[in-house]
Design an enzyme around this catalytic site. Structure first.
Site, PDB file in Angstrom:
ATOM      1  N   ARG A  88       0.798  -1.223   0.000  1.00 15.71           N
ATOM      2  CA  ARG A  88       0.000   0.000   0.000  1.00 15.71           C
ATOM      3  C   ARG A  88       0.831   1.274   0.000  1.00 15.71           C
ATOM      4  NH1 ARG A  88      -2.994  -4.009   1.752  1.00 15.71           N
ATOM      5  NH2 ARG A  88      -1.031  -4.544   2.732  1.00 15.71           N
ATOM      6  N   THR A  89       1.796   1.353   0.922  1.00 19.11           N
ATOM      7  CA  THR A  89       2.513   2.622   1.064  1.00 19.11           C
ATOM      8  C   THR A  89       3.259   2.938  -0.229  1.00 19.11           C
ATOM      9  OG1 THR A  89       2.721   2.148   3.406  1.00 19.11           O
ATOM     10  CG2 THR A  89       4.079   3.918   2.553  1.00 19.11           C
TER      11      THR A  89
ATOM     12  N   LYS B 272      25.182  -4.028  -2.553  1.00 20.45           N
ATOM     13  CA  LYS B 272      26.654  -4.071  -2.642  1.00 20.45           C
ATOM     14  C   LYS B 272      27.289  -3.469  -1.404  1.00 20.45           C
ATOM     15  CE  LYS B 272      26.561  -3.258  -7.660  1.00 20.45           C
ATOM     16  NZ  LYS B 272      26.935  -2.248  -8.670  1.00 20.45           N
TER      17      LYS B 272
ATOM     18  N   ARG C 281      11.458   3.829   3.223  1.00 16.97           N
ATOM     19  CA  ARG C 281      11.090   2.875   4.290  1.00 16.97           C
ATOM     20  C   ARG C 281      12.342   2.091   4.648  1.00 16.97           C
ATOM     21  NH1 ARG C 281       5.905  -1.000   4.387  1.00 16.97           N
ATOM     22  NH2 ARG C 281       5.042   0.987   5.111  1.00 16.97           N
TER      23      ARG C 281
ATOM     24  N   HIS D  31       5.367   6.059  11.502  1.00 21.45           N
ATOM     25  CA  HIS D  31       4.837   5.957  10.144  1.00 21.45           C
ATOM     26  C   HIS D  31       3.882   7.152   9.982  1.00 21.45           C
ATOM     27  CE1 HIS D  31       3.633   4.371   6.406  1.00 21.45           C
ATOM     28  NE2 HIS D  31       3.357   3.120   6.729  1.00 21.45           N
TER      29      HIS D  31
END
Ligand code: NCD
Length: 337
Positions: A85-86, A115, A136, A164
């Site tokens: 969703r986000t 890496k 995120r 959030h």
């Protein structure tokens, strides 16, 4: 100050449906260039402003689908943790505003992060291409570190078990739109209040309003003390219990959450507390006629699928509101709303 601007803005709608091509002049909205890291950055005036813009975004999407508001702007969307969703709603939001997206979602394994590149170098790279970065990350405080490294605005799309903020804004917006007010409500939060970052952000946002808070969780998943103190210091009446049956009858907003399996260092602890709550149609017979059930999603058994037919089930409407709120935030941060 913002209230004055708000009055001005209300007289001058964001969208002129006859002339969708032109970009409006930059507006001093209090959001331009702002990093969005924590709900602590918001006051009621800013929230009202964002909600008013989100309603305009909804109207625009319903009427014409998309606009040219941030045409030429680029969003870099980088997710070091899973998301449906986000990430999709930020991408949809940017595209419906006429901007474009560098999506590094579902695949930091395909970026140089795999890496061993640092978060700081990744930010300093993305800002060469993008005007705003959505991040995120599994670590608390990662968004703050990223914002320090980047010169373009960084939006926290979840920092581990921290915050959030954009989810909390869309949650609050959903309560406002579903129940018509944010005051005089009893909000009951159920599930993983310890690791649930949406709970941390939402409980702090709600503390600005006249609400009562019921916290329903197993003992080991209680709300962290720092958040609890912040909520209590704001004068909020808080009641803690282990049982949904204790609070269902006087709840206006039932905010259900998933136990955050990925945050447990000891999986046997998770096994003890998983599947402890399930909202069923039987339970809903004890609830108020006018109330809402919300969930940030994904659900993994906390709400029975039969409950979806109940008009009080607001979680998919909540999903859609996420796009409007993120449109308002992106346009605001980019100085276009
Ligand atoms: C939440 C999250 O990622 O914190 N999901 C979301 O953003 N809608 C909740 C969760 O994962 O349980």
């Amino acid at each position: 100050m913002l209230m004055e601007q708000e009055k001005h803005r209300m007289m001058e709608p964001l969208f002129d449906y006859d002339v969708m091509g032109g970009q409006p002049a930059l507006v001093g909205n209090g959001l331009t260039g702002m990093d969005i890291l924590s709900v602590d950055q918001f006051d009621k005036a800013k929230i009202d402003y964002i909600f008013a813009r989100a309603r305009e975004m909804r109207e625009m999407v319903e009427i014409v689908g998309a606009a040219d508001l941030v045409k030429g702007n680029v969003l870099a969307c980088i997710f070091y943790e899973p998301s449906t969703r986000t990430s999709s709603s930020f991408i949809a939001a940017m595209e419906r505003l006429g901007g474009s997206v560098i999506p590094i979602t579902g695949g930091v394994q395909f970026s140089s992060v795999s890496k061993g590149e640092t978060l700081q170098d990744t930010m300093r790279t993305l800002e060469q291409y993008a005007d705003v970065i959505v991040l995120r990350h599994p670590q608390i405080g990662a968004a703050i570190a990223a914002a320090e490294a980047a010169t373009v605005p960084v939006i926290n799309a979840g920092d581990g078990a921290g915050e959030h903020p954009t989810q909390a804004l869309l949650d609050l917006f959903t309560i406002q739109e579903e129940l018509g007010t944010l005051d005089g409500l009893t909000v009951s939060m159920v599930g993983d209040l310890r690791f649930g970052r949406t709970v941390h952000s939402l409980s702090k946002l709600l503390s600005m309003y006249n609400v009562k808070l019921n916290l329903v969780s197993p003992e080991i998943l209680r709300l962290p003390l720092t958040t609890m103190n912040q909520v209590r210091d704001a004068g909020i009446d808080v009641r803690e219990t282990h049982d949904v049956a204790d609070i269902i009858a006087d709840t206006d907003v039932l905010y259900v959450t998933r136990v955050q399996k990925e945050r447990f260092s000891d999986l046997s602890e998770y096994e003890q507390v998983k599947n402890q709550y399930e909202i069923t149609t039987e339970l809903m017979t004890h609830a108020k006629e006018k109330m809402v059930i919300m969930h940030p999603l994904p659900r993994v058994g906390e709400i029975h699928y039969d409950v979806d037919r109940d008009p009080r089930a607001a979680y998919f409407r909540q999903v859609r509101n996420g796009m409007y709120i993120r449109m308002a935030l992106l346009a605001g941060v980019l100085g276009r709303a």
